[in-house]
Scaffold this motif. Structure first.
Motif, short mmCIF file in Angstrom:
data_model
loop_
_atom_site.label_atom_id
_atom_site.label_comp_id
_atom_site.label_asym_id
_atom_site.label_seq_id
_atom_site.Cartn_x
_atom_site.Cartn_y
_atom_site.Cartn_z
N SER A 70 -48.47 106.01 -5.63
CA SER A 70 -49.30 107.10 -6.12
C SER A 70 -50.77 106.75 -6.08
O SER A 70 -51.62 107.58 -5.71
N THR A 130 -49.41 113.33 -7.60
CA THR A 130 -48.21 112.81 -8.27
C THR A 130 -47.91 113.69 -9.48
O THR A 130 -48.64 113.67 -10.48
N HIS A 181 -39.37 105.46 -2.64
CA HIS A 181 -40.33 106.56 -2.57
C HIS A 181 -40.29 107.27 -1.21
O HIS A 181 -41.21 108.02 -0.89
N ASP A 205 -43.53 99.53 -9.32
CA ASP A 205 -44.75 100.32 -9.17
C ASP A 205 -45.92 99.72 -9.93
O ASP A 205 -47.08 100.04 -9.63
#
Length: 515
Positions: free
Chosen positions: A112, A129, A456, A106
């Motif tokens: 996000s 988020t 995700h 990430d």
């Protein structure tokens, strides 16, 4: 005079040093940006023939599907750029890169950050988020489904009875509005428990917050990017979101406080719902977003009610256009329930393989969004084909184009409700357990991107799948459906930018099933 000359020499030397320092600093800052700009500019741009960026943006807002299909067709195994309503540069990647992309952390590609951009959170101020939510869904909700299925089924049945009363003759119904209320009640039963799940204040707030978030996002995106910093936060659609949050806090905080007080009493029996799980896990998530459980609940309701209702509405529009298939679907649900004493057990739901296939086909041809796997690039990286992807851009995969690819799906533009049922059967006969699993409604793969991909992927899809199946099964056991004009032409969806939603103004006719 010598002193003046000395001073002049000193100043000129000092200014020379300063100038050189400024030039060095400018080079360090701007040369990489220039290099990135040149690299990006070499990536093909779709729809350049339309003219300037504003004309391309308008083309995206009114016909994104066509643009994604065009880019995919021309650069199927590579990358291309597309002009959208967002300020960031958008680079669309072939799905063949997904296995390597999902391995990136990430800190390099952020979901996000991409969601924040897509939902215009800079102006809408919504929390996209919240750390405690995916943890509770994965660790508590999904493992509890086998235990909760009878409770969910009971709420589905009672909610449908409230919102869709028996009809001996063909009766008009706003199917989308009905489903909003049913999904809100059923989701609420699991999220906030029996105290509020049918409370009109909760229903009104959670449903309208869902709609208001999307309205605020659309209002911001319709505004030209350079105007947004000045006027977006003042939009009435954006201001309305704050009021929704205050309303939710007013009726959710008392329930939460009551639960916390009751938990201290001896013999307290914990409710089996999301509030309980969040309260238990809250000490482990000290971040501000996870602590406000009223806002957390509202956010969870937004995600669940919006996506589930859209999928269910799409399914009912397809049902009204497929009268022959509906009889086959009804027979399957009757058989599955009969084998499980009329109870919606996990086994009963798993036995509804034709319904599972039907729903996966609904998602394939009517995805809620044109693109998937959207990630903001925080650090540059290089794809396996040597393509450099700089920081600051957003990457995505053209899911709608994949769904329309005849090389992946035979006769891809045709709605085939048993497409995935046959694929599962063929894989099973070939002894491929993985092949059969990949063709289930909840499965994600390079060719099935509606629920995302990688770590995700949507964590709530298992709950949503059970909920939708129970709603359809209950409705089909009791009622027949058709379009208001009696045609079997499926109502077309409305498309705006990357979104595709069922036309909420359309109505259906329903009546009691006749033997």
């Amino acid at each position: 005079m010598p002193a003046v000359q000395t001073l002049a020499v000193f100043v000129s030397e000092r200014w020379a040093t300063v100038l050189i320092s400024v030039l060095v600093l400018a080079s360090a800052v701007f040369l990489p940006k220039v290099a990135d700009f040149l690299r990006i500019s070499r990536i093909p741009l779709i729809a350049v023939d339309l003219g300037n960026s504003e004309k391309r943006r308008q083309a995206y807002l009114t016909g994104a599907r066509k643009l994604y299909n065009e880019g995919y067709r021309k650069f199927k195994d590579g990358v291309f750029r597309i002009t959208t309503s967002r300020k960031d540069e958008i680079i669309v990647l072939s799905p063949k890169f997904l296995p390597e992309l999902k391995k990136l952390p990430d800190t390099i590609v952020s979901m996000s950050a991409a969601v924040d951009d897509a939902m215009e959170v800079k102006y809408t101020k919504i929390d996209t988020t919240v750390p405690i939510v995916p943890h509770a869904v994965k660790a508590d909700l999904t493992p509890s489904l086998s235990r909760l299925n009878p409770t969910i089924a009971k709420e589905v049945q009672e909610a449908l009875d409230l919102e869709m009363p028996p009809a001996d003759n063909w009766t008009e119904i706003d199917i989308h509005h009905m489903l909003l209320r049913v999904v809100a009640m059923v989701s609420g039963r699991v999220f906030i428990g029996p105290e509020l799940c049918r409370n009109e204040q909760y229903l009104e707030s959670s449903i309208n917050y869902t709609m208001d978030v999307m309205a605020a996002q659309r209002a911001v995106q319709q505004m030209k990017p350079w105007l947004r910093p000045f006027f977006a936060s003042s939009l009435p659609q954006v201001k309305r979101l704050d009021q929704r949050i205050k309303e939710a806090e007013a009726f959710l905080f008392p329930v939460i406080d009551q639960r916390m007080k009751a938990a201290k009493e001896p013999g307290y029996e914990k409710p089996d719902d999301l509030i309980t799980w969040l309260l238990e896990r809250r000490p482990n998530f000290p971040d501000e977003k996870s602590q406000n459980l009223a806002k957390v609940q509202l956010g969870v309701s937004f995600a669940a009610i919006h996506t589930t209702t859209l999928t269910a509405t799409n399914a009912f529009y397809d049902i009204a256009a497929l009268p022959d298939f509906v009889r086959e679907l009804r027979a399957e649900t009757q058989a599955a329930l009969a084998e499980n004493d009329g109870v919606f057990t996990s086994n009963a739901l798993q036995s509804m393989k034709k319904m599972d296939s039907f729903l996966k086909e609904v998602l394939r041809l009517h995805p809620a969004t044109m693109a998937s796997f959207q990630r903001k690039v925080l650090q540059p990286f290089t794809l396996s084909n040597g393509q450099f992807i700089p920081a600051g851009v957003t990457i995505e995969v053209p899911a709608v184009a994949v769904n329309s690819d005849d090389e992946i799906f035979e006769d891809a533009l045709k709605f085939d409700p048993l497409r995935f049922y046959r694929l599962r059967q063929s894989a099973k006969e070939a002894g491929s357990v993985e092949g059969a699993a990949l063709n289930q409604f909840v499965s994600v793969s390079q060719n099935s991107l509606t629920f995302g991909y990688g770590r995700h992927a949507c964590p709530g899809r298992f709950f949503a799948a059970n909920e939708i199946k129970m709603i359809l099964a209950n409705a089909l056991q009791k009622y027949e459906f058709k379009n208001t004009d009696g045609s079997t032409e499926r109502y077309p969806n409305i498309e705006f930018a990357h979104m595709s939603i069922p036309d909420m103004k359309r109505k259906l006719l329903y009546r009691n099933v006749r033997s």
